[in-house]
Design a protein around this motif. Structure first.
Motif, PDB file in Angstrom:
ATOM      1  N   ILE A 407      46.658  11.126  39.546  1.00  0.00           N
ATOM      2  CA  ILE A 407      47.610  10.035  39.274  1.00  0.00           C
ATOM      3  C   ILE A 407      49.024  10.368  39.747  1.00  0.00           C
ATOM      4  CG2 ILE A 407      46.261   9.215  37.313  1.00  0.00           C
ATOM      5  CD1 ILE A 407      48.452  10.453  35.479  1.00  0.00           C
ATOM      6  N   PHE A 408      49.196  11.504  40.394  1.00  0.00           N
ATOM      7  CA  PHE A 408      50.520  11.912  40.853  1.00  0.00           C
ATOM      8  C   PHE A 408      51.107  10.895  41.830  1.00  0.00           C
ATOM      9  CE2 PHE A 408      53.488  14.294  43.515  1.00  0.00           C
ATOM     10  CZ  PHE A 408      54.201  15.041  42.581  1.00  0.00           C
ATOM     11  N   GLY A 409      50.268  10.382  42.723  1.00  0.00           N
ATOM     12  CA  GLY A 409      50.745   9.438  43.725  1.00  0.00           C
ATOM     13  C   GLY A 409      51.259   8.142  43.128  1.00  0.00           C
ATOM     14  N   ASP A 410      50.655   7.711  42.021  1.00  0.00           N
ATOM     15  CA  ASP A 410      51.069   6.467  41.380  1.00  0.00           C
ATOM     16  C   ASP A 410      52.297   6.643  40.483  1.00  0.00           C
ATOM     17  OD1 ASP A 410      49.049   5.017  42.561  1.00  0.00           O
ATOM     18  OD2 ASP A 410      47.637   5.387  40.922  1.00  0.00           O
ATOM     19  N   THR A 411      52.691   7.876  40.262  1.00  0.00           N
ATOM     20  CA  THR A 411      53.835   8.142  39.385  1.00  0.00           C
ATOM     21  C   THR A 411      54.963   8.778  40.190  1.00  0.00           C
ATOM     22  OG1 THR A 411      52.762  10.218  38.700  1.00  0.00           O
ATOM     23  CG2 THR A 411      52.423   8.294  37.305  1.00  0.00           C
ATOM     24  N   VAL A 412      54.905  10.083  40.356  1.00  0.00           N
ATOM     25  CA  VAL A 412      55.951  10.772  41.119  1.00  0.00           C
ATOM     26  C   VAL A 412      55.951  10.301  42.569  1.00  0.00           C
ATOM     27  CG1 VAL A 412      56.948  13.001  41.700  1.00  0.00           C
ATOM     28  CG2 VAL A 412      55.614  12.764  39.602  1.00  0.00           C
ATOM     29  N   GLY A 413      54.777   9.998  43.081  1.00  0.00           N
ATOM     30  CA  GLY A 413      54.674   9.552  44.472  1.00  0.00           C
ATOM     31  C   GLY A 413      55.508   8.317  44.766  1.00  0.00           C
ATOM     32  N   GLN A 414      55.733   7.479  43.767  1.00  0.00           N
ATOM     33  CA  GLN A 414      56.535   6.278  43.988  1.00  0.00           C
ATOM     34  C   GLN A 414      58.000   6.607  44.246  1.00  0.00           C
ATOM     35  OE1 GLN A 414      55.022   3.223  44.377  1.00  0.00           O
ATOM     36  NE2 GLN A 414      53.340   4.717  44.364  1.00  0.00           N
ATOM     37  N   SER A 415      58.461   7.733  43.738  1.00  0.00           N
ATOM     38  CA  SER A 415      59.834   8.157  44.037  1.00  0.00           C
ATOM     39  C   SER A 415      59.986   8.482  45.518  1.00  0.00           C
ATOM     40  CB  SER A 415      60.204   9.375  43.183  1.00  0.00           C
ATOM     41  OG  SER A 415      60.260   9.047  41.814  1.00  0.00           O
ATOM     42  N   TYR A 416      58.930   9.045  46.104  1.00  0.00           N
ATOM     43  CA  TYR A 416      58.958   9.319  47.541  1.00  0.00           C
ATOM     44  C   TYR A 416      58.982   8.008  48.322  1.00  0.00           C
ATOM     45  CZ  TYR A 416      57.791  14.269  46.773  1.00  0.00           C
ATOM     46  OH  TYR A 416      57.814  15.578  46.405  1.00  0.00           O
ATOM     47  N   VAL A 417      58.157   7.074  47.910  1.00  0.00           N
ATOM     48  CA  VAL A 417      58.078   5.787  48.607  1.00  0.00           C
ATOM     49  C   VAL A 417      59.418   5.068  48.561  1.00  0.00           C
ATOM     50  CG1 VAL A 417      57.025   3.495  48.572  1.00  0.00           C
ATOM     51  CG2 VAL A 417      55.601   5.530  48.185  1.00  0.00           C
ATOM     52  N   ASN A 418      60.060   5.105  47.398  1.00  0.00           N
ATOM     53  CA  ASN A 418      61.313   4.365  47.198  1.00  0.00           C
ATOM     54  C   ASN A 418      62.562   5.179  47.522  1.00  0.00           C
ATOM     55  OD1 ASN A 418      59.784   2.179  46.193  1.00  0.00           O
ATOM     56  ND2 ASN A 418      59.770   3.077  44.144  1.00  0.00           N
ATOM     57  N   LYS A 419      62.360   6.446  47.885  1.00  0.00           N
ATOM     58  CA  LYS A 419      63.486   7.362  48.132  1.00  0.00           C
ATOM     59  C   LYS A 419      64.434   7.361  46.941  1.00  0.00           C
ATOM     60  CE  LYS A 419      63.280   6.967  53.179  1.00  0.00           C
ATOM     61  NZ  LYS A 419      64.012   6.624  54.426  1.00  0.00           N
ATOM     62  N   SER A 420      63.840   7.516  45.767  1.00  0.00           N
ATOM     63  CA  SER A 420      64.596   7.464  44.519  1.00  0.00           C
ATOM     64  C   SER A 420      64.437   8.773  43.750  1.00  0.00           C
ATOM     65  CB  SER A 420      64.125   6.280  43.664  1.00  0.00           C
ATOM     66  OG  SER A 420      62.744   6.393  43.367  1.00  0.00           O
ATOM     67  N   ASP A 421      65.107   8.869  42.635  1.00  0.00           N
ATOM     68  CA  ASP A 421      65.165  10.082  41.836  1.00  0.00           C
ATOM     69  C   ASP A 421      63.768  10.530  41.406  1.00  0.00           C
ATOM     70  OD1 ASP A 421      65.821  12.154  40.159  1.00  0.00           O
ATOM     71  OD2 ASP A 421      66.980  10.945  38.749  1.00  0.00           O
ATOM     72  N   LEU A 422      63.404  11.755  41.772  1.00  0.00           N
ATOM     73  CA  LEU A 422      62.105  12.292  41.395  1.00  0.00           C
ATOM     74  C   LEU A 422      61.951  12.409  39.887  1.00  0.00           C
ATOM     75  CD1 LEU A 422      61.750  15.110  44.075  1.00  0.00           C
ATOM     76  CD2 LEU A 422      60.298  13.090  43.876  1.00  0.00           C
ATOM     77  N   ASN A 423      63.062  12.585  39.178  1.00  0.00           N
ATOM     78  CA  ASN A 423      62.971  12.731  37.727  1.00  0.00           C
ATOM     79  C   ASN A 423      62.395  11.486  37.062  1.00  0.00           C
ATOM     80  OD1 ASN A 423      64.187  15.433  37.039  1.00  0.00           O
ATOM     81  ND2 ASN A 423      65.837  14.574  38.292  1.00  0.00           N
ATOM     82  N   GLU A 424      62.627  10.323  37.661  1.00  0.00           N
ATOM     83  CA  GLU A 424      62.050   9.092  37.123  1.00  0.00           C
ATOM     84  C   GLU A 424      60.526   9.112  37.257  1.00  0.00           C
ATOM     85  OE1 GLU A 424      63.901   5.853  39.106  1.00  0.00           O
ATOM     86  OE2 GLU A 424      65.915   6.298  38.344  1.00  0.00           O
ATOM     87  N   GLY A 425      60.048   9.536  38.409  1.00  0.00           N
ATOM     88  CA  GLY A 425      58.610   9.645  38.607  1.00  0.00           C
ATOM     89  C   GLY A 425      57.996  10.715  37.723  1.00  0.00           C
ATOM     90  N   LEU A 426      58.699  11.840  37.548  1.00  0.00           N
ATOM     91  CA  LEU A 426      58.210  12.900  36.683  1.00  0.00           C
ATOM     92  C   LEU A 426      58.102  12.432  35.238  1.00  0.00           C
ATOM     93  CD1 LEU A 426      60.261  15.845  38.221  1.00  0.00           C
ATOM     94  CD2 LEU A 426      57.759  15.662  38.223  1.00  0.00           C
ATOM     95  N   ALA A 427      59.059  11.612  34.798  1.00  0.00           N
ATOM     96  CA  ALA A 427      59.014  11.085  33.432  1.00  0.00           C
ATOM     97  C   ALA A 427      57.805  10.178  33.230  1.00  0.00           C
ATOM     98  CB  ALA A 427      60.307  10.319  33.131  1.00  0.00           C
ATOM     99  N   GLU A 428      57.482   9.363  34.240  1.00  0.00           N
ATOM    100  CA  GLU A 428      56.316   8.489  34.134  1.00  0.00           C
ATOM    101  C   GLU A 428      55.025   9.299  34.182  1.00  0.00           C
ATOM    102  OE1 GLU A 428      53.822   5.209  33.797  1.00  0.00           O
ATOM    103  OE2 GLU A 428      55.914   5.558  33.234  1.00  0.00           O
ATOM    104  N   TRP A 429      54.993  10.335  35.010  1.00  0.00           N
ATOM    105  CA  TRP A 429      53.824  11.223  35.071  1.00  0.00           C
ATOM    106  C   TRP A 429      53.603  11.852  33.697  1.00  0.00           C
ATOM    107  CZ3 TRP A 429      53.296  16.631  37.730  1.00  0.00           C
ATOM    108  CH2 TRP A 429      51.950  16.887  38.011  1.00  0.00           C
TER     109      TRP A 429
END
Length: 446
Positions: A407-429
């Motif tokens: 499920i990493f791609g659906d959470t932290v991976g979205q930060s890569y797609v959006n070029k946004s803060d990885l911490n947001e994706g890590l929090a969702e993960w």
């Protein structure tokens, strides 16, 4: 990795961890089948008596190793089965555990997945056969990876201490110094992309195994495991340290969006558009076999650090375990002892491009001093064996890491797609990992 392959891995990850709940429920009584029991003397006696074994593995060296073993021990017949690579194999193994039959005698398991099978009490504790006495034969990090919850649930086969693989030709062309710190690495990324916008310091579209290894090196310990009690904290100091560096590359568009292990990725490694890889010590064999045209262009350096103090982490690698469904666990353990501890077997493994976990090989002057033709004559194992000594201790994977990675791609991976803060994706993960773990019968807190 293509979207189709990503979806497949996600489906397999869910299936594997759904079966884990059954294993947890059976912990008090153990799965059906043999539970082992014996002593060191039983291993030699089992080899003399002979018998049949089934061995699941996808390693390139497996066929040659089995042939060598059967030649040395003709009374033993080993059926080698490629049950699929990593997650595919783990799903089949979990299904066999759930069914109470169908598991092999010996099975290949990567370090990140081993806790899943150890916690469900599906693997034989090899210390009953005296194999715990082999501790000094292996690097500390790999030995720690097969010792779970007080049990020796496998023997290490290979290791993946991380290093910096870089295209020296590209670095020389643009006058870029080889980075020794992560701040220097970010500056190198900026310098390279500014000089030639078709070139990137590396490719990363969001890979769980890479991210956890980078967090490991940064000092993060986001997963604390005590039996079925788990704490997940993907906002600890080390995790934030890694995210703070990597955010600069993500948000500034300094990472290639080429999917790892794709044809385009290999092409990028060959033509210099992907200039570095921060990865495990098994990478030279991949480059030699799949990026042959770039021979002479690449070199190896220590992994960059945060403050100049040498430290690295493991990325990849695994070992083999004996399952509790084995009807002849002593023979299975004897085969495993030979497979991952006998010099004849390890020689076959090294010839196939594997990087060892055994201290004797990591300290062998011939291995350490070997000049690599592909890497322009560099003695790359000097760097890689030192990296194995610099792996930080104390890392733990989740007992449902297979699912976590899926499920990493659906959470932290979205930060890569959006070029946004990885911490947001890590929090969702983290949120999903806590929720899922509790659903599977663990007690998970943040």
């Amino acid at each position: 990795m293509t979207m189709a392959r990503t979806a497949l891995r996600r489906t397999l990850g869910v299936a594997a961890t759904a079966a884990l709940a059954v294993g947890l429920a059976a912990c008090s009584s153990g799965p059906s089948g043999s539970t082992g029991g014996g002593s060191a003397d039983d291993l030699d006696a089992a080899l003399e008596a002979g018998g049949k074994l089934t061995y699941w593995s996808w390693t390139p060296s497996a066929e040659a190793q089995v042939a060598a073993f059967e030649k040395e021990y003709p009374n033993v017949d080993v059926e080698l089965v490629n049950a699929g690579t990593n997650t595919e194999e783990y799903t089949k193994l979990q299904n066999a555990i759930k069914a109470g039959s169908g598991a092999p005698d010996v099975v290949q398991i990567e370090y990140y997945a081993m806790p899943q099978f150890a916690l469900s009490d599906s693997l034989v504790d090899l210390s009953q056969y005296g194999l715990d006495e082999l501790e000094d034969d292996y690097s500390a990090s790999t030995w720690g990876s097969v010792n779970i919850d007080g049990k020796l649930v496998g023997l290490p086969q290979d290791s993946g201490p991380m290093a910096l693989f870089y295209n020296k030709s590209v670095f020389d062309q643009f006058g870029i110094a080889v980075p020794t710190t992560w701040d220097e690495y970010v500056e190198a990324a900026r310098q390279l992309h500014a000089a030639d916008p078709t070139k990137y310091i590396t490719s990363d579209t969001g890979d769980a195994g890479f991210a956890t290894s980078m967090i490991w090196q940064a000092g993060g310990r986001p997963f604390e495991i005590d039996g079925t009690d788990i704490t997940v904290n993907l906002a600890d100091e080390g995790t934030q340290k890694w995210a703070g560096v990597w955010n600069q590359l993500v948000e500034e568009g300094l990472l290639s969006t080429t999917a790892g292990w794709s044809d385009e990725w290999y092409k990028g490694l060959a033509d210099g558009s992907i200039a570095t890889l921060v990865t495990g010590a098994w990478m030279p064999g991949v480059l030699e076999s799949s990026v042959a045209d770039a021979a002479g262009d690449w070199a190896v350096a220590p992994m960059p650090t945060y403050d100049g103090t040498p430290v690295t982490a493991e990325n990849g690698g695994g070992g083999q375990s004996v399952t509790k469904q084995s009807k002849n666990p002593a023979l299975a353990a004897a085969f495993l002892r030979w497979l991952n501890n006998d010099p004849a077997s390890i020689e076959v493994f090294l010839e196939s491009g594997g990087f060892p976990a055994t201290t004797a090989d990591l300290e062998d002057p011939d291995f350490v001093g070997l000049e690599s033709e592909y890497f322009g004559g560099q003695k790359i194992n000097e760097v890689l064996t030192q990296a194995s000594k610099d792996v930080a201790s104390g890392w733990s994977y989740l007992p449902y890491q297979v699912y976590a990675n899926s499920i990493f791609g659906d959470t932290v991976g979205q930060s890569y797609v959006n070029k946004s803060d990885l911490n947001e994706g890590l929090a969702e993960w983290q949120r999903q990992l806590v929720e899922y773990g509790n659903e599977q019968g663990f007690t998970v807190s943040e």
